[in-house]
Design an enzyme around this catalytic site. Sequence first.
Site, PDB file in Angstrom:
ATOM      1  N   TYR A  53      -5.196   7.261 -29.832  1.00 20.62           N
ATOM      2  CA  TYR A  53      -6.338   8.171 -29.782  1.00 20.62           C
ATOM      3  C   TYR A  53      -6.501   8.908 -31.101  1.00 20.62           C
ATOM      4  CZ  TYR A  53      -6.583   7.796 -24.634  1.00 20.62           C
ATOM      5  OH  TYR A  53      -6.711   7.362 -23.337  1.00 20.62           O
ATOM      6  N   SER A 233     -12.002   7.724 -16.440  1.00 24.46           N
ATOM      7  CA  SER A 233     -13.443   7.449 -16.504  1.00 24.46           C
ATOM      8  C   SER A 233     -14.161   7.725 -15.180  1.00 24.46           C
ATOM      9  CB  SER A 233     -13.685   5.992 -16.935  1.00 24.46           C
ATOM     10  OG  SER A 233     -14.915   5.860 -17.594  1.00 24.46           O
ATOM     11  N   PHE A 237     -18.087   6.927 -18.502  1.00 28.26           N
ATOM     12  CA  PHE A 237     -18.577   7.195 -19.862  1.00 28.26           C
ATOM     13  C   PHE A 237     -19.803   8.105 -19.858  1.00 28.26           C
ATOM     14  CE2 PHE A 237     -15.530   4.426 -21.411  1.00 28.26           C
ATOM     15  CZ  PHE A 237     -15.612   4.266 -22.792  1.00 28.26           C
ATOM     16  N   LEU A 240     -22.662   8.416 -15.013  1.00 31.37           N
ATOM     17  CA  LEU A 240     -22.864   8.973 -13.681  1.00 31.37           C
ATOM     18  C   LEU A 240     -23.421  10.395 -13.685  1.00 31.37           C
ATOM     19  CD1 LEU A 240     -19.769   7.423 -11.905  1.00 31.37           C
ATOM     20  CD2 LEU A 240     -22.177   7.068 -11.269  1.00 31.37           C
ATOM     21  N   THR A 241     -23.531  11.000 -14.867  1.00 29.35           N
ATOM     22  CA  THR A 241     -24.227  12.288 -14.946  1.00 29.35           C
ATOM     23  C   THR A 241     -25.735  12.087 -14.892  1.00 29.35           C
ATOM     24  OG1 THR A 241     -24.440  12.291 -17.366  1.00 29.35           O
ATOM     25  CG2 THR A 241     -22.390  13.177 -16.431  1.00 29.35           C
ATOM     26  N   GLY A 242     -26.174  10.852 -15.121  1.00 30.24           N
ATOM     27  CA  GLY A 242     -27.601  10.548 -15.162  1.00 30.24           C
ATOM     28  C   GLY A 242     -28.227  10.716 -16.523  1.00 30.24           C
TER      29      GLY A 242
END
Length: 345
Positions: A53, A233, A237, A240-242
């Site tokens: 990372y 996840s 990514f 799903l928040t739209g």
Amino acid sequence: MLYNQLGESDLKVSDICLGTMTYGKQNTIEEAHEQLDYAVAQGINFIDAAEMYPVPTGADTYGKTEAYIGEWLKHQQRDKLIIATKIAGPGRGFEWVRGGAKAIDYANIKQAVDDSLRRLQTDYIDLYQIHWPDRYVPRFGQTVFDPTQVKLSVPIVEQLEAFADIIKAGKVGYIGLSNETPWGVTQFSNAAKQLGLPKVVSIQNAYNLLNRVFDGALAEAVYYENIGLLAYSPLAFGFLTGKYLHGKPEKARVTLFQNFGQRYLKPKVSEVVAAYVDIAKRHNISPAQLAIAFVRSRWFVTSTIIGATTLAQLKENIESVNVVLDKEILDEIDAVHLQSPNPAP
């Protein structure tokens, strides 16, 4: 905040785990420390990192996430926190990781652990995970096993023997898997039981409303082997928040980094996301909190790994611990899933 026993370890991890893969790429060290402080103040005791990372990974940023955490960790009460990190396996290039030598063998495990300890500025790592298997497996959106891709790899017994030495030295408390398969879970567990080697206590795989593959054979494997899922996840990514339904927002990861999150760019994803966003709106829940609360509700999930690039996002995600989905909402979610199962496996 709830705390759950992680597999057969003595670790009690917070229901929410703070993921850190943006630290050093999208987040400065000051922003990273602000997030860490806030998360701990909300009761989170579990922090997940990896040697590779931040992501997208690169030679110029390799190890930065752990280094950022280390600068913060040296000022904390270490025994109150559970720190997890990962060793990068072979098969993905990344020649800058340990000079390109990435087999999960004793030499590489020792070097990776020592390097992570130095960057994290700590004497021990609570949970040390294999980021992806040493052997060939389909990964990151691939779903078909191809026998022609099978290659020589370090035997699982040898991997466990190496970890046994590292644990005996006091550098690592427990070990876990990541991006693993049912076959891998059972092979690691059986080898440990038969030979008296360290038992895997966790698996870190993707799990969210768009990817519920874990519900099947993997759920069976972890049930019988008493292994906890650290679900990563949960927001797919951010899909799903739209926020991607009407284009690509500025500064969002998929906007900033080409070819990133390809598994979520498949044909039915937008249609299914819109259905879940509609459920959230009808029940006065934010789409992000609906998605995280769903993951948290699964019996096999020990901790849900959240990440954020802004403090506002982090606050919203953590507040999902106060959201409990009733049977009506869960039935609506399952109805969407039955119509379009796993559009982004």
